[in-house]
Design an enzyme around this catalytic site. Structure first.
Site, PDB file in Angstrom:
ATOM      1  N   ASN A 164      27.927 -34.242  26.154  1.00 53.95           N
ATOM      2  CA  ASN A 164      27.076 -33.259  26.836  1.00 53.95           C
ATOM      3  C   ASN A 164      27.717 -32.896  28.172  1.00 53.95           C
ATOM      4  OD1 ASN A 164      26.087 -35.119  28.959  1.00 53.95           O
ATOM      5  ND2 ASN A 164      25.285 -36.205  27.180  1.00 53.95           N
TER       6      ASN A 164
ATOM      7  N   LYS B  32       8.952 -44.957  27.940  1.00 54.18           N
ATOM      8  CA  LYS B  32      10.122 -45.832  28.088  1.00 54.18           C
ATOM      9  C   LYS B  32       9.807 -47.079  28.910  1.00 54.18           C
ATOM     10  CE  LYS B  32      13.375 -42.100  27.463  1.00 54.18           C
ATOM     11  NZ  LYS B  32      14.809 -41.863  27.413  1.00 54.18           N
TER      12      LYS B  32
ATOM     13  N   ILE C  94      18.849 -46.866  26.258  1.00 55.93           N
ATOM     14  CA  ILE C  94      19.251 -47.927  27.193  1.00 55.93           C
ATOM     15  C   ILE C  94      18.152 -48.167  28.234  1.00 55.93           C
ATOM     16  CG2 ILE C  94      21.002 -48.571  28.910  1.00 55.93           C
ATOM     17  CD1 ILE C  94      22.920 -46.720  27.225  1.00 55.93           C
TER      18      ILE C  94
ATOM     19  N   ASP D  76      21.979 -38.658  22.598  1.00 55.47           N
ATOM     20  CA  ASP D  76      20.836 -39.155  21.831  1.00 55.47           C
ATOM     21  C   ASP D  76      21.217 -39.565  20.408  1.00 55.47           C
ATOM     22  OD1 ASP D  76      18.958 -38.955  23.853  1.00 55.47           O
ATOM     23  OD2 ASP D  76      18.739 -36.806  23.544  1.00 55.47           O
TER      24      ASP D  76
ATOM     25  N   PRO E 297      20.583 -46.092  20.575  1.00 54.35           N
ATOM     26  CA  PRO E 297      19.573 -46.918  21.262  1.00 54.35           C
ATOM     27  C   PRO E 297      19.256 -46.296  22.622  1.00 54.35           C
ATOM     28  CG  PRO E 297      21.739 -47.950  21.349  1.00 54.35           C
ATOM     29  CD  PRO E 297      21.871 -46.762  20.441  1.00 54.35           C
TER      30      PRO E 297
ATOM     31  N   LYS F 274       7.667 -39.439  29.512  1.00 56.53           N
ATOM     32  CA  LYS F 274       8.880 -40.264  29.364  1.00 56.53           C
ATOM     33  C   LYS F 274       8.745 -41.578  30.132  1.00 56.53           C
ATOM     34  CE  LYS F 274      12.285 -37.601  28.555  1.00 56.53           C
ATOM     35  NZ  LYS F 274      13.296 -36.563  28.769  1.00 56.53           N
TER      36      LYS F 274
ATOM     37  N   LYS G 119      42.121 -37.900  11.589  1.00 53.20           N
ATOM     38  CA  LYS G 119      41.750 -36.619  12.189  1.00 53.20           C
ATOM     39  C   LYS G 119      41.358 -35.624  11.093  1.00 53.20           C
ATOM     40  CE  LYS G 119      43.586 -32.954  15.058  1.00 53.20           C
ATOM     41  NZ  LYS G 119      44.787 -32.325  15.559  1.00 53.20           N
TER      42      LYS G 119
HETATM   43  O1  C5P Z   1      14.887 -39.147  26.645  1.00 54.09           O
HETATM   44  P1  C5P Z   1      15.850 -38.640  27.643  1.00 54.09           P
HETATM   45  O2  C5P Z   1      17.283 -38.667  27.174  1.00 54.09           O
HETATM   46  O3  C5P Z   1      15.517 -37.323  28.263  1.00 54.09           O
HETATM   47  O4  C5P Z   1      15.706 -39.681  28.827  1.00 54.09           O
HETATM   48  C1  C5P Z   1      16.498 -39.626  29.977  1.00 54.09           C
HETATM   49  C2  C5P Z   1      16.534 -40.964  30.644  1.00 54.09           C
HETATM   50  O5  C5P Z   1      16.728 -41.995  29.678  1.00 54.09           O
HETATM   51  C3  C5P Z   1      17.726 -41.098  31.584  1.00 54.09           C
HETATM   52  O6  C5P Z   1      17.372 -42.004  32.600  1.00 54.09           O
HETATM   53  C4  C5P Z   1      18.797 -41.685  30.693  1.00 54.09           C
HETATM   54  O7  C5P Z   1      19.780 -42.385  31.442  1.00 54.09           O
HETATM   55  C5  C5P Z   1      17.998 -42.583  29.795  1.00 54.09           C
HETATM   56  N1  C5P Z   1      18.523 -42.722  28.436  1.00 54.09           N
HETATM   57  C6  C5P Z   1      19.092 -43.903  28.048  1.00 54.09           C
HETATM   58  N2  C5P Z   1      19.541 -44.071  26.778  1.00 54.09           N
HETATM   59  C7  C5P Z   1      19.446 -43.081  25.872  1.00 54.09           C
HETATM   60  C8  C5P Z   1      18.870 -41.858  26.246  1.00 54.09           C
HETATM   61  C9  C5P Z   1      18.417 -41.708  27.549  1.00 54.09           C
HETATM   62  O8  C5P Z   1      19.200 -44.806  28.871  1.00 54.09           O
HETATM   63  N3  C5P Z   1      19.900 -43.271  24.666  1.00 54.09           N
END
Ligand code: C5P
Length: 401
Positions: A207, A340, A305, A275, A303, A336, A285
């Site tokens: 991204n 989370k 984090i 994601d 996952p 969120k 390749k």
């Molecule tokens: O769900 P979203 O990606 O918008 O959430 C953003 C927050 O979650 C950020 O703090 C990002 O660092 C964390 N995040 C994460 N692991 C993921 C996806 C997002 O730690 N796989």
């Protein structure tokens, strides 16, 4: 890096003791630059001060040579701390009045650094109402005063007026020169940057995150003394000073590295973790010959984090996430935060690609207590403001130094 002390020596017989003070400061690895007043020159020579300090000695406000080498404003800015030892009754009175009629008093008026003064004078001068008024005003102005000691004075009289013990002055200098480091005893973990999710040995899914915001948070935490581990995906941002950096590629690498780093006191997850990842990585390749690539990749969720950290048995006292949203900023970010299990979410709108790679950011901080929208700031300022909040919150929990 050694701290830089600008030592002003004014006219008192105690000026001779400044030579020993310089030696003590040098033993503690301070870089000392001396400024001598005209009256101070009656008691010590520039040569002796230069020899002991190892630096040029300044005394003249209107020296063309000195001004072209290091102007008086630059001289005052270069110091971490200004010490006046000994401070005569005269220089104290000038400081109170804001008089700047020589180099020493001009530096004292132009400074934006802490100032410590160690007065030394005859007991009657010290006890004079004018000096008392001046001492009170200097204290109000934020000047640290190392009170003179009581004993036999150079003039033969007895009373308060002797320059304080040098070790006492040194202890105060050490305290005042120490940087503001409320997070000194704390461990912090910051994630930053994007992740790369491989498709084949050369291609990956990612991204537009630049890592600027996460790196700025790591730098701001380290600046206030925290022991910071920055776990970063691939970015072109330089490693922040004073921070331990571990570089990772994929979300799974990042998760492993983050979980291994626990326990910490505070975690800030600013990484834009991908994601999804491909369910398999092509071992070779993928060839480009076909005009239509009829290969299928199934993507599986990575996952989370932030969620893993928030729900871990070794959960940090404060867990902060970021939320980049293209719509319904606050509702999504609030949701969120709950989902989370983190304490705060720093939310920003990224509609139309805004924010990514830019130096400025406009965020809303969402906590259990509510939300506050900050003005548009640089990412460094957002980081500093966030870290200020972290200090206040950890302080309330009795966790800061
Ligand atoms: O769900 P979203 O990606 O918008 O959430 C953003 C927050 O979650 C950020 O703090 C990002 O660092 C964390 N995040 C994460 N692991 C993921 C996806 C997002 O730690 N796989």
């Amino acid at each position: 890096m050694s701290k830089h002390i600008l030592l002003i020596i004014s006219g008192s017989i105690a000026a001779v003791k400044s030579l020993e003070l310089i030696r003590l400061l040098k033993n503690k690895h301070y870089n000392v630059t001396c400024v001598l007043t005209k009256s101070g020159e009656q008691f010590v020579t520039p040569m002796a001060l230069a020899a002991l300090s190892g630096n040029k000695v300044y005394s003249d406000l209107f020296s063309l040579n000195d001004e072209t080498e290091m102007g008086h404003i630059a001289l005052s800015r270069a110091a971490d701390l200004i010490v006046v030892a000994p401070a005569s009754a005269n220089i104290m009175a000038k400081m109170v009045a804001g008089i700047a009629d020589d180099l020493a008093t001009t530096l004292l008026l132009a400074t934006n650094k802490p100032v410590v003064i160690a007065p030394a004078m005859n007991v009657k001068m010290w006890e004079h109402p004018a000096t008392k008024r001046n001492v009170a005003q200097l204290k109000k102005d934020g000047i640290m005063i190392v009170e003179p000691a009581v004993g036999t004075l150079a003039c033969g009289e007895e009373g308060q007026g002797r320059l304080a013990e040098l070790n006492h002055i040194l202890a105060i200098i050490e305290k005042e020169a120490a940087p503001y480091q409320p997070l000194k005893k704390l461990k912090a973990l910051v994630t930053s940057g994007p992740t790369h999710e491989a498709l084949d040995p050369v291609r990956y899914l990612t991204n537009r995150s630049s890592g600027k915001q996460g790196h700025a948070v790591a730098a701001a935490l380290a600046h206030l003394g925290a022991d910071v581990l920055l776990i970063s995906g691939p970015t072109s941002e330089p490693d922040p000073i004073g921070v331990t950096v571990k570089k990772v590629l994929s979300a799974e690498d990042m998760l492993k590295t983050v979980m291994n780093a626990l326990p910490v006191d505070v975690a800030v997850c600013a990484a834009a973790v991908s994601d999804w990842r491909a369910d398999h990585i092509e071992p070779k390749k993928i060839k480009k010959e076909k005009s239509v690539l009829d290969m299928t990749f199934t993507f599986m969720q990575n996952p989370d984090i932030l969620e893993n950290v928030s729900k871990s048995e070794r959960r940090p006292s404060l867990v902060i996430g970021f939320a980049a949203e293209t719509e319904n900023l606050t509702e999504n970010a609030r949701d969120k935060r709950k989902r989370k299990g983190c304490d705060w979410v720093v939310a920003n709108l990224v509609a139309g690609g805004a924010v990514f790679g830019e130096t400025e950011n406009q965020v809303t901080l969402i906590t259990e207590q509510g939300e506050e929208t900050w003005p548009k700031l640089t990412k460094t300022q957002v980081a500093e403001k966030l870290v200020e909040k972290i200090v206040i919150t950890l302080k309330a929990g009795g966790l800061t130094a």
